[in-house]
Scaffold this motif. Structure first.
Motif, PDB file in Angstrom:
ATOM      1  N   LEU A 154       0.830  -1.207   0.000  1.00 47.20           N
ATOM      2  CA  LEU A 154       0.000   0.000   0.000  1.00 47.20           C
ATOM      3  C   LEU A 154       0.865   1.257   0.000  1.00 47.20           C
ATOM      4  CD1 LEU A 154      -2.703   1.496   0.289  1.00 47.20           C
ATOM      5  CD2 LEU A 154      -2.539   1.132   2.764  1.00 47.20           C
ATOM      6  N   LEU A 155       1.919   1.259   0.795  1.00 47.81           N
ATOM      7  CA  LEU A 155       2.799   2.431   0.877  1.00 47.81           C
ATOM      8  C   LEU A 155       3.505   2.681  -0.451  1.00 47.81           C
ATOM      9  CD1 LEU A 155       4.338   1.727   4.402  1.00 47.81           C
ATOM     10  CD2 LEU A 155       2.711   3.539   3.841  1.00 47.81           C
ATOM     11  N   LEU A 156       4.035   1.647  -1.065  1.00 42.26           N
ATOM     12  CA  LEU A 156       4.735   1.819  -2.333  1.00 42.26           C
ATOM     13  C   LEU A 156       3.776   2.212  -3.456  1.00 42.26           C
ATOM     14  CD1 LEU A 156       7.275  -1.160  -2.269  1.00 42.26           C
ATOM     15  CD2 LEU A 156       7.740   1.270  -1.911  1.00 42.26           C
ATOM     16  N   GLN A 157       2.583   1.651  -3.442  1.00 48.41           N
ATOM     17  CA  GLN A 157       1.608   2.020  -4.477  1.00 48.41           C
ATOM     18  C   GLN A 157       1.175   3.476  -4.320  1.00 48.41           C
ATOM     19  OE1 GLN A 157      -1.277  -0.964  -5.143  1.00 48.41           O
ATOM     20  NE2 GLN A 157      -2.560   0.274  -6.477  1.00 48.41           N
ATOM     21  N   THR A 158       1.078   3.927  -3.077  1.00 42.58           N
ATOM     22  CA  THR A 158       0.738   5.326  -2.842  1.00 42.58           C
ATOM     23  C   THR A 158       1.851   6.242  -3.318  1.00 42.58           C
ATOM     24  OG1 THR A 158      -0.582   4.684  -0.915  1.00 42.58           O
ATOM     25  CG2 THR A 158       0.079   6.992  -1.075  1.00 42.58           C
ATOM     26  N   LEU A 159       3.094   5.885  -3.052  1.00 43.49           N
ATOM     27  CA  LEU A 159       4.217   6.694  -3.523  1.00 43.49           C
ATOM     28  C   LEU A 159       4.296   6.698  -5.046  1.00 43.49           C
ATOM     29  CD1 LEU A 159       6.987   5.742  -0.936  1.00 43.49           C
ATOM     30  CD2 LEU A 159       5.849   7.953  -1.188  1.00 43.49           C
ATOM     31  N   ALA A 160       3.887   5.605  -5.676  1.00 40.78           N
ATOM     32  CA  ALA A 160       3.878   5.575  -7.141  1.00 40.78           C
ATOM     33  C   ALA A 160       2.898   6.591  -7.713  1.00 40.78           C
ATOM     34  CB  ALA A 160       3.526   4.168  -7.626  1.00 40.78           C
ATOM     35  N   ALA A 161       1.848   6.911  -6.952  1.00 39.55           N
ATOM     36  CA  ALA A 161       0.803   7.807  -7.450  1.00 39.55           C
ATOM     37  C   ALA A 161       0.994   9.256  -7.029  1.00 39.55           C
ATOM     38  CB  ALA A 161      -0.564   7.313  -6.965  1.00 39.55           C
ATOM     39  N   VAL A 162       2.065   9.566  -6.286  1.00 41.00           N
ATOM     40  CA  VAL A 162       2.261  10.938  -5.794  1.00 41.00           C
ATOM     41  C   VAL A 162       2.493  11.889  -6.953  1.00 41.00           C
ATOM     42  CG1 VAL A 162       3.850  12.412  -4.512  1.00 41.00           C
ATOM     43  CG2 VAL A 162       3.083  10.274  -3.523  1.00 41.00           C
ATOM     44  N   THR A 163       1.828  13.045  -6.908  1.00 40.96           N
ATOM     45  CA  THR A 163       1.997  14.101  -7.904  1.00 40.96           C
ATOM     46  C   THR A 163       2.510  15.358  -7.204  1.00 40.96           C
ATOM     47  OG1 THR A 163      -0.241  15.008  -7.670  1.00 40.96           O
ATOM     48  CG2 THR A 163       0.053  13.139  -9.177  1.00 40.96           C
ATOM     49  N   PRO A 164       3.023  16.333  -7.950  1.00 37.01           N
ATOM     50  CA  PRO A 164       3.539  17.555  -7.317  1.00 37.01           C
ATOM     51  C   PRO A 164       2.468  18.557  -6.920  1.00 37.01           C
ATOM     52  CG  PRO A 164       3.868  17.659  -9.681  1.00 37.01           C
ATOM     53  CD  PRO A 164       3.319  16.294  -9.386  1.00 37.01           C
ATOM     54  N   TYR A 165       1.208  18.251  -7.155  1.00 34.48           N
ATOM     55  CA  TYR A 165       0.145  19.210  -6.883  1.00 34.48           C
ATOM     56  C   TYR A 165      -0.216  19.194  -5.395  1.00 34.48           C
ATOM     57  CZ  TYR A 165      -0.147  18.834 -11.913  1.00 34.48           C
ATOM     58  OH  TYR A 165       0.171  18.816 -13.246  1.00 34.48           O
ATOM     59  N   THR A 166      -0.291  20.385  -4.825  1.00 34.05           N
ATOM     60  CA  THR A 166      -0.588  20.531  -3.398  1.00 34.05           C
ATOM     61  C   THR A 166      -1.778  21.461  -3.217  1.00 34.05           C
ATOM     62  OG1 THR A 166       0.937  22.399  -3.161  1.00 34.05           O
ATOM     63  CG2 THR A 166       1.838  20.197  -2.798  1.00 34.05           C
ATOM     64  N   THR A 167      -2.515  21.229  -2.155  1.00 33.41           N
ATOM     65  CA  THR A 167      -3.627  22.107  -1.787  1.00 33.41           C
ATOM     66  C   THR A 167      -3.406  22.772  -0.434  1.00 33.41           C
ATOM     67  OG1 THR A 167      -4.818  20.235  -0.799  1.00 33.41           O
ATOM     68  CG2 THR A 167      -5.279  20.733  -3.104  1.00 33.41           C
ATOM     69  N   THR A 168      -2.397  22.300   0.312  1.00 37.67           N
ATOM     70  CA  THR A 168      -2.122  22.812   1.650  1.00 37.67           C
ATOM     71  C   THR A 168      -0.616  22.954   1.828  1.00 37.67           C
ATOM     72  OG1 THR A 168      -4.057  21.618   2.479  1.00 37.67           O
ATOM     73  CG2 THR A 168      -2.499  22.435   4.122  1.00 37.67           C
ATOM     74  N   PRO A 169      -0.138  24.064   2.392  1.00 35.56           N
ATOM     75  CA  PRO A 169       1.292  24.160   2.689  1.00 35.56           C
ATOM     76  C   PRO A 169       1.722  23.026   3.613  1.00 35.56           C
ATOM     77  CG  PRO A 169       0.250  26.314   2.887  1.00 35.56           C
ATOM     78  CD  PRO A 169      -0.862  25.320   2.705  1.00 35.56           C
ATOM     79  N   PHE A 170       2.924  22.538   3.395  1.00 33.08           N
ATOM     80  CA  PHE A 170       3.396  21.374   4.148  1.00 33.08           C
ATOM     81  C   PHE A 170       3.420  21.639   5.642  1.00 33.08           C
ATOM     82  CE2 PHE A 170       7.033  18.926   5.910  1.00 33.08           C
ATOM     83  CZ  PHE A 170       6.503  17.655   5.738  1.00 33.08           C
ATOM     84  N   GLU A 171       3.798  22.847   6.048  1.00 31.03           N
ATOM     85  CA  GLU A 171       3.912  23.157   7.474  1.00 31.03           C
ATOM     86  C   GLU A 171       2.552  23.020   8.171  1.00 31.03           C
ATOM     87  OE1 GLU A 171       4.787  25.237   5.037  1.00 31.03           O
ATOM     88  OE2 GLU A 171       6.957  24.868   4.999  1.00 31.03           O
ATOM     89  N   LYS A 172       1.515  23.572   7.563  1.00 30.85           N
ATOM     90  CA  LYS A 172       0.178  23.486   8.162  1.00 30.85           C
ATOM     91  C   LYS A 172      -0.310  22.041   8.197  1.00 30.85           C
ATOM     92  CE  LYS A 172      -1.281  28.147   6.835  1.00 30.85           C
ATOM     93  NZ  LYS A 172      -2.294  28.952   6.102  1.00 30.85           N
ATOM     94  N   TYR A 173      -0.059  21.322   7.114  1.00 31.72           N
ATOM     95  CA  TYR A 173      -0.520  19.940   7.067  1.00 31.72           C
ATOM     96  C   TYR A 173       0.223  19.076   8.082  1.00 31.72           C
ATOM     97  CZ  TYR A 173      -1.935  15.453   5.145  1.00 31.72           C
ATOM     98  OH  TYR A 173      -2.450  14.194   4.992  1.00 31.72           O
ATOM     99  N   LEU A 174       1.517  19.350   8.288  1.00 34.03           N
ATOM    100  CA  LEU A 174       2.300  18.569   9.243  1.00 34.03           C
ATOM    101  C   LEU A 174       1.792  18.776  10.665  1.00 34.03           C
ATOM    102  CD1 LEU A 174       4.722  16.730   9.803  1.00 34.03           C
ATOM    103  CD2 LEU A 174       6.157  18.768   9.896  1.00 34.03           C
ATOM    104  N   VAL A 175       1.497  20.009  11.032  1.00 35.16           N
ATOM    105  CA  VAL A 175       0.992  20.289  12.376  1.00 35.16           C
ATOM    106  C   VAL A 175      -0.340  19.585  12.600  1.00 35.16           C
ATOM    107  CG1 VAL A 175       0.113  22.107  13.885  1.00 35.16           C
ATOM    108  CG2 VAL A 175       2.220  22.467  12.594  1.00 35.16           C
ATOM    109  N   LYS A 176      -1.212  19.648  11.614  1.00 37.42           N
ATOM    110  CA  LYS A 176      -2.530  19.020  11.752  1.00 37.42           C
ATOM    111  C   LYS A 176      -2.424  17.500  11.808  1.00 37.42           C
ATOM    112  CE  LYS A 176      -7.065  18.801   9.528  1.00 37.42           C
ATOM    113  NZ  LYS A 176      -7.890  19.258   8.382  1.00 37.42           N
TER     114      LYS A 176
END
Length: 399
Positions: A316-338
């Motif tokens: 599951l983890l590798l398949q998810t990484l295979a599907a990762v795209t560069p498009y973001t909807t949330t800054p990483f800092e905010k998403y990490l805190v949440k």
């Protein structure tokens, strides 16, 4: 002029020729018009049923692999009716990144990074034809295959017909897994919490009862309702667990501002590093989770996979990484805190990023109070600043 309109005019002309021949008793002209009409009628009927009960299937042994590996696909085409097909053309859209080893098998397409796998057949009644194609996996991703266009017609070449066969499938190419030595991790303690893994800690999300208060107890764990009922200070008791949980946090942003675009080579390296941590974490006995601010293919939101030790967790983890795209909807800092507030207590955080921005520094300083085992892996050219309480690894990337 469309072929249908042209043939309609021929029908009208043949009818006029037939009437003219009858009126003037031209037997040969009557025979000619009738013969041509019979051919047209037979061609129409043949064309109408040509693509009925035609099957086109891709037969796989595996539909997943790593870059550089090869797969084979067997293409089975069958005519499951008594009417033979003098010709059948199949056009299967195929991504170049997972195309045949012999690249000349793909014809050009108007879509970028895609070709067409074209096959021509002549099928008798109830005949099946199987062809094998060797594929080369060239680049990480999840690729759509299909739908396939089938085209056929009558044996006289007067009519043709085309249908779209809804047989969409997905081919997954996992990210490349790097040798652990390339990440410059300590071989004896790669994730920086070897001592903590043997220590039993209490998980505040798993309460199991109450007991009398001791001076060394945390004031936040006082159970006030039980204290009021008993008249003595009571504190909550929690389930003791071993801290063998690891969560990899992937930041897909390769520039400080979204409008500056994406450095795709850097993004691929980030995914490779993340995949390496995930694979070695599972092999080392961790319950591994994954969070990222990047959206998945065919999705529009960040993803989060909770830590687990199931048999399918690594897949599951590798398949998810295979599907990762560069498009973001949330800054990483905010998403990490949440996201960090919902992770298991005592989990080791491994943060993989291309840039260390001031906002990320503030975030790491704020979460280090309750995330004592945090490692930052940075791929930017300049060395990142030292963060007290956070293990920092600098892996400068150059293409």
């Amino acid at each position: 002029m469309r072929p249908r309109d042209l043939l309609s005019k021929w029908d009208n002309l043949l009818f006029l020729v037939f009437i003219f021949a009858v009126l003037f008793r031209q037997v040969w002209l009557i025979a000619f018009s009738v013969a041509v009409s019979v051919v047209f009628t037979a061609a129409r009927i043949w064309n109408y049923y040509a693509l009925s009960r035609i099957t086109y299937r891709r037969l796989w042994r595996y539909r997943r692999g790593f870059p550089g590996e090869s797969l084979t696909v067997r293409i089975l085409t069958a005519n499951e009716k008594i009417l033979p097909l003098p010709w059948l053309r199949t056009t299967d859209p195929w991504p170049l990144a997972v195309g045949p080893q012999d690249e000349t098998l793909l014809s050009p397409s108007h879509i970028a990074d895609q070709g067409n796998l074209v096959n021509l057949y002549s099928l008798r009644w109830f005949e099946k034809v199987e062809r094998t194609v060797a594929l080369q996996l060239r680049q990480r991703g999840i690729y759509d295959l299909g739908p396939t266009q089938l085209q056929s017609g009558d044996p006289f070449g007067l009519f043709d017909n085309a249908v779209e066969h809804d047989n969409q499938e997905y081919l997954t190419v996992f990210p490349e897994v790097l040798p652990l030595e390339r990440l410059k991790l300590d071989a004896e303690d790669p994730f920086g919490d070897r001592r903590a893994r043997r220590r039993l800690v209490e998980d505040p999300t798993l309460p199991i009862g109450v007991r009398d208060y001791h001076p060394e107890d945390d004031f936040r764990h006082i159970h006030w309702p039980a204290t009021a009922r008993s008249g003595q200070m009571q504190v909550r008791m929690f389930q003791p667990v071993s801290s063998q949980v690891m969560v990899v946090c992937l930041n897909v942003s390769t520039s400080e501002q979204p409008w500056l675009g994406t450095y795709h080579t850097m993004l691929e390296q980030l995914v490779k590093v993340t995949a390496t941590l995930v694979v070695h974490g599972v092999e080392d006995g961790y319950a591994v989770g994954l969070i990222s601010n990047g959206c998945l293919a065919h999705a529009d939101r960040p993803f989060r996979i909770l830590p687990g030790r199931s048999r399918d967790q690594l897949s599951l983890l590798l398949q998810t990484l295979a599907a990762v795209t560069p498009y973001t909807t949330t800054p990483f800092e905010k998403y990490l805190v949440k996201a960090a507030s919902n992770l298991p207590y005592g989990a080791t955080l491994l943060i993989v990023t291309a840039l260390v921005t001031p906002a990320l520094l503030e975030t790491l300083i704020s979460i280090r109070r309750y995330r004592t085992h945090t490692t930052l892996i940075c791929l930017q050219a300049a060395p990142p600043p030292t963060i007290p309480g956070v293990r920092v690894l600098h892996l400068p990337f150059s293409p």
